[in-house]
Design a protein around this motif. Structure first.
Motif, PDB file in Angstrom:
ATOM      1  N   ARG A  25      -2.069 -22.770   8.221  1.00 44.42           N
ATOM      2  CA  ARG A  25      -0.773 -22.471   8.816  1.00 44.42           C
ATOM      3  C   ARG A  25      -0.993 -21.308   9.795  1.00 44.42           C
ATOM      4  NH1 ARG A  25      -0.583 -21.012   3.348  1.00 44.42           N
ATOM      5  NH2 ARG A  25      -0.729 -18.766   2.974  1.00 44.42           N
ATOM      6  N   GLY A  26       0.100 -20.700  10.219  1.00 41.36           N
ATOM      7  CA  GLY A  26      -0.030 -19.508  11.050  1.00 41.36           C
ATOM      8  C   GLY A  26       0.724 -19.595  12.349  1.00 41.36           C
ATOM      9  N   ARG A  27       1.179 -18.424  12.799  1.00 43.07           N
ATOM     10  CA  ARG A  27       1.876 -18.307  14.075  1.00 43.07           C
ATOM     11  C   ARG A  27       1.095 -17.328  14.966  1.00 43.07           C
ATOM     12  NH1 ARG A  27       5.268 -17.459   9.968  1.00 43.07           N
ATOM     13  NH2 ARG A  27       5.495 -15.251  10.473  1.00 43.07           N
ATOM     14  N   PHE A  29      -1.312 -15.433  13.786  1.00 40.66           N
ATOM     15  CA  PHE A  29      -2.671 -15.592  13.277  1.00 40.66           C
ATOM     16  C   PHE A  29      -2.949 -17.065  13.021  1.00 40.66           C
ATOM     17  CE2 PHE A  29      -1.797 -11.214  11.857  1.00 40.66           C
ATOM     18  CZ  PHE A  29      -2.986 -10.566  12.153  1.00 40.66           C
ATOM     19  N   SER A  30      -4.233 -17.408  12.973  1.00 36.33           N
ATOM     20  CA  SER A  30      -4.666 -18.676  12.396  1.00 36.33           C
ATOM     21  C   SER A  30      -4.965 -18.406  10.927  1.00 36.33           C
ATOM     22  CB  SER A  30      -5.912 -19.198  13.114  1.00 36.33           C
ATOM     23  OG  SER A  30      -6.410 -20.356  12.467  1.00 36.33           O
ATOM     24  N   VAL A  31      -4.169 -18.977  10.029  1.00 35.05           N
ATOM     25  CA  VAL A  31      -4.236 -18.641   8.611  1.00 35.05           C
ATOM     26  C   VAL A  31      -4.838 -19.804   7.825  1.00 35.05           C
ATOM     27  CG1 VAL A  31      -2.920 -17.942   6.580  1.00 35.05           C
ATOM     28  CG2 VAL A  31      -2.204 -17.164   8.849  1.00 35.05           C
ATOM     29  N   THR A  32      -5.835 -19.500   7.013  1.00 34.95           N
ATOM     30  CA  THR A  32      -6.432 -20.476   6.102  1.00 34.95           C
ATOM     31  C   THR A  32      -6.335 -19.931   4.690  1.00 34.95           C
ATOM     32  OG1 THR A  32      -8.030 -21.161   7.793  1.00 34.95           O
ATOM     33  CG2 THR A  32      -8.491 -21.796   5.521  1.00 34.95           C
ATOM     34  N   GLU A  33      -5.692 -20.689   3.804  1.00 33.85           N
ATOM     35  CA  GLU A  33      -5.608 -20.284   2.401  1.00 33.85           C
ATOM     36  C   GLU A  33      -6.457 -21.223   1.554  1.00 33.85           C
ATOM     37  OE1 GLU A  33      -2.426 -19.312  -1.205  1.00 33.85           O
ATOM     38  OE2 GLU A  33      -1.700 -20.046   0.737  1.00 33.85           O
ATOM     39  N   ILE A  34      -7.372 -20.636   0.801  1.00 36.07           N
ATOM     40  CA  ILE A  34      -8.212 -21.384  -0.133  1.00 36.07           C
ATOM     41  C   ILE A  34      -7.740 -21.064  -1.542  1.00 36.07           C
ATOM     42  CG2 ILE A  34     -10.548 -21.755  -0.991  1.00 36.07           C
ATOM     43  CD1 ILE A  34     -11.588 -20.890   1.745  1.00 36.07           C
ATOM     44  N   ILE A  35      -7.366 -22.086  -2.279  1.00 36.19           N
ATOM     45  CA  ILE A  35      -6.896 -21.923  -3.652  1.00 36.19           C
ATOM     46  C   ILE A  35      -7.927 -22.553  -4.584  1.00 36.19           C
ATOM     47  CG2 ILE A  35      -5.035 -22.387  -5.288  1.00 36.19           C
ATOM     48  CD1 ILE A  35      -3.202 -22.798  -2.811  1.00 36.19           C
ATOM     49  N   ILE A  36      -8.457 -21.759  -5.495  1.00 33.92           N
ATOM     50  CA  ILE A  36      -9.457 -22.246  -6.452  1.00 33.92           C
ATOM     51  C   ILE A  36      -8.822 -22.223  -7.833  1.00 33.92           C
ATOM     52  CG2 ILE A  36     -11.776 -21.920  -7.376  1.00 33.92           C
ATOM     53  CD1 ILE A  36     -12.523 -20.436  -4.861  1.00 33.92           C
ATOM     54  N   ASP A  37      -8.794 -23.372  -8.497  1.00 33.12           N
ATOM     55  CA  ASP A  37      -8.063 -23.524  -9.752  1.00 33.12           C
ATOM     56  C   ASP A  37      -8.815 -23.002 -10.970  1.00 33.12           C
ATOM     57  OD1 ASP A  37      -5.964 -24.729  -8.397  1.00 33.12           O
ATOM     58  OD2 ASP A  37      -6.768 -26.768  -8.698  1.00 33.12           O
ATOM     59  N   THR A  54      -7.221 -16.067   4.630  1.00 29.82           N
ATOM     60  CA  THR A  54      -7.939 -15.523   5.786  1.00 29.82           C
ATOM     61  C   THR A  54      -7.058 -15.638   7.018  1.00 29.82           C
ATOM     62  OG1 THR A  54     -10.029 -16.272   4.821  1.00 29.82           O
ATOM     63  CG2 THR A  54     -10.056 -15.627   7.133  1.00 29.82           C
ATOM     64  N   LEU A  55      -6.870 -14.513   7.704  1.00 27.85           N
ATOM     65  CA  LEU A  55      -6.089 -14.474   8.935  1.00 27.85           C
ATOM     66  C   LEU A  55      -7.032 -14.142  10.081  1.00 27.85           C
ATOM     67  CD1 LEU A  55      -4.360 -12.871   6.490  1.00 27.85           C
ATOM     68  CD2 LEU A  55      -2.581 -13.025   8.225  1.00 27.85           C
ATOM     69  N   GLU A  56      -7.089 -15.019  11.087  1.00 29.61           N
ATOM     70  CA  GLU A  56      -7.989 -14.823  12.217  1.00 29.61           C
ATOM     71  C   GLU A  56      -7.194 -14.657  13.503  1.00 29.61           C
ATOM     72  OE1 GLU A  56     -11.842 -17.298  11.708  1.00 29.61           O
ATOM     73  OE2 GLU A  56     -10.250 -18.511  10.807  1.00 29.61           O
ATOM     74  N   ARG A  68       3.847  -6.941  17.004  1.00 28.89           N
ATOM     75  CA  ARG A  68       4.954  -6.982  16.048  1.00 28.89           C
ATOM     76  C   ARG A  68       4.891  -8.273  15.226  1.00 28.89           C
ATOM     77  NH1 ARG A  68      10.530  -5.080  16.037  1.00 28.89           N
ATOM     78  NH2 ARG A  68      10.094  -4.044  18.025  1.00 28.89           N
ATOM     79  N   GLU A  69       4.698  -9.401  15.892  1.00 27.24           N
ATOM     80  CA  GLU A  69       4.645 -10.686  15.194  1.00 27.24           C
ATOM     81  C   GLU A  69       3.453 -10.743  14.240  1.00 27.24           C
ATOM     82  OE1 GLU A  69       5.174 -10.311  18.433  1.00 27.24           O
ATOM     83  OE2 GLU A  69       7.297 -10.867  18.456  1.00 27.24           O
ATOM     84  N   MET A  70       2.329 -10.176  14.670  1.00 34.45           N
ATOM     85  CA  MET A  70       1.154 -10.147  13.803  1.00 34.45           C
ATOM     86  C   MET A  70       1.423  -9.314  12.551  1.00 34.45           C
ATOM     87  SD  MET A  70      -1.782  -9.681  16.750  1.00 34.45           S
ATOM     88  CE  MET A  70      -3.161  -9.527  15.615  1.00 34.45           C
ATOM     89  N   SER A  71       2.037  -8.149  12.724  1.00 37.93           N
ATOM     90  CA  SER A  71       2.342  -7.282  11.586  1.00 37.93           C
ATOM     91  C   SER A  71       3.286  -7.959  10.605  1.00 37.93           C
ATOM     92  CB  SER A  71       2.957  -5.966  12.082  1.00 37.93           C
ATOM     93  OG  SER A  71       2.073  -5.269  12.932  1.00 37.93           O
TER      94      SER A  71
END
Length: 282
Positions: A25-27, A29-37, A54-56, A68-71
């Motif tokens: 997702r992300g606006r 930032f380019s956001v990647t969420e890794i969920i490990i069960d 991770t936000l890139e 402002r949007e990044m914050s």
């Protein structure tokens, strides 16, 4: 050996077990969420059960037009991990070594409010300050400065004030040079200080501290062998000496990345504050 603190680099993106889920997702930032069960990948990747976000972006050492949007987006992502209640923020690292100063510089800008309720009267302004979440913040130095393990200090303070969660902020290492100074990692699985540079200390985690631990960090170093492989495509001779390398503008990167982290943490912990309110703190 892969020297990195980033889950995004540790876990193969094209082949992973059913216990690993990836969301993007992300606006700003380019956001990647890794969920490990579960902990099935702990031995192979060093990443146990938890969420790794991770936000890139382009470059944290520069002030972006959409700062402002990044914050605000960073605050939203931190808010996904932080529970309600009192928070203890701990800055890890050595303030005298620039690439390792992310933690101390960030906590110096976090709004500490735990003491306010006992010291204020009942005026309108005081009522607003009382509405803020109780937050404590300190930088604990490193073992070589204090003779005390970072985890021991954090555990002792947490046992005394009994927060609902601990936020730890630290400088990280990466293995992909393109992520150096361009990445923020958030995790609810804790952190082992120094693990990315093969100098791991006792971990700060819910298991050791007794409360959830949210780790926040920015990669400021990459090892020289990785840089050589990135530029030449060839493996380096293992007998050749190695070293950790920081960008030439590391002082500016640490200063501005620390400010970005402080913005995000303050906004996440105190939703009643606006971006301009937080900006007035610095």
């Amino acid at each position: 050996m892969l020297r990195t603190d980033l889950a995004l680099e540790s876990i193969p993106q094209n082949k992973f077990p059913d216990s690993v889920h990836i969301e993007r997702r992300g606006r700003a930032f380019s956001v990647t969420e890794i969920i490990i069960d579960d902990d099935s990948m702990l031995e192979s990747t060093g990443r146990g059960k938890g969420r790794y976000i991770t936000l890139e972006c382009e470059n944290l050492s520069r002030f972006s037009e959409n700062y402002r949007e990044m914050s605000l987006e960073l605050a939203d992502e931190i808010g996904r991990l932080v529970p309600d209640g009192e928070i203890l923020a701990v800055g890890l690292g050595n303030s005298d070594i620039t690439p390792d100063a992310i933690g101390p510089q960030t906590v110096s800008m976090i709004l500490a409010t735990r003491h306010l309720r006992d010291e204020l009267s009942d005026g309108d302004d005081e009522q607003f300050l009382r509405s803020l979440r109780p937050v404590s913040a300190f930088a604990c130095g490193v073992l070589g400065q204090t003779g005390i393990e970072t985890a021991e200090l954090a555990k002792a303070v947490a046992a005394q004030i009994n927060p609902s969660a601990v936020i730890v902020i630290d400088a990280l290492a990466c293995s992909d040079i393109s992520r150096l100074g361009n990445t923020i990692q958030l995790s609810d699985s804790g952190i082992s200080p120094g693990s990315g540079v093969c100098n791991a200390r006792r971990e700060l985690s819910e298991k050791n501290l007794g409360v959830p631990v949210i780790a926040v960090g920015v990669p400021t170093v990459v090892d020289m062998h990785t840089i050589v492989r990135s530029l030449t495509g060839n493996e380096t001779d293992s007998s050749m000496p190695n070293m950790m390398v920081a960008p030439k503008d590391i002082d500016r990167l640490v200063e501005r990345a620390s400010q970005m982290l402080a913005f995000g943490i303050n906004l996440a912990l105190h939703p009643s504050l606006s971006f301009d309110d937080v900006r007035g703190l610095f």
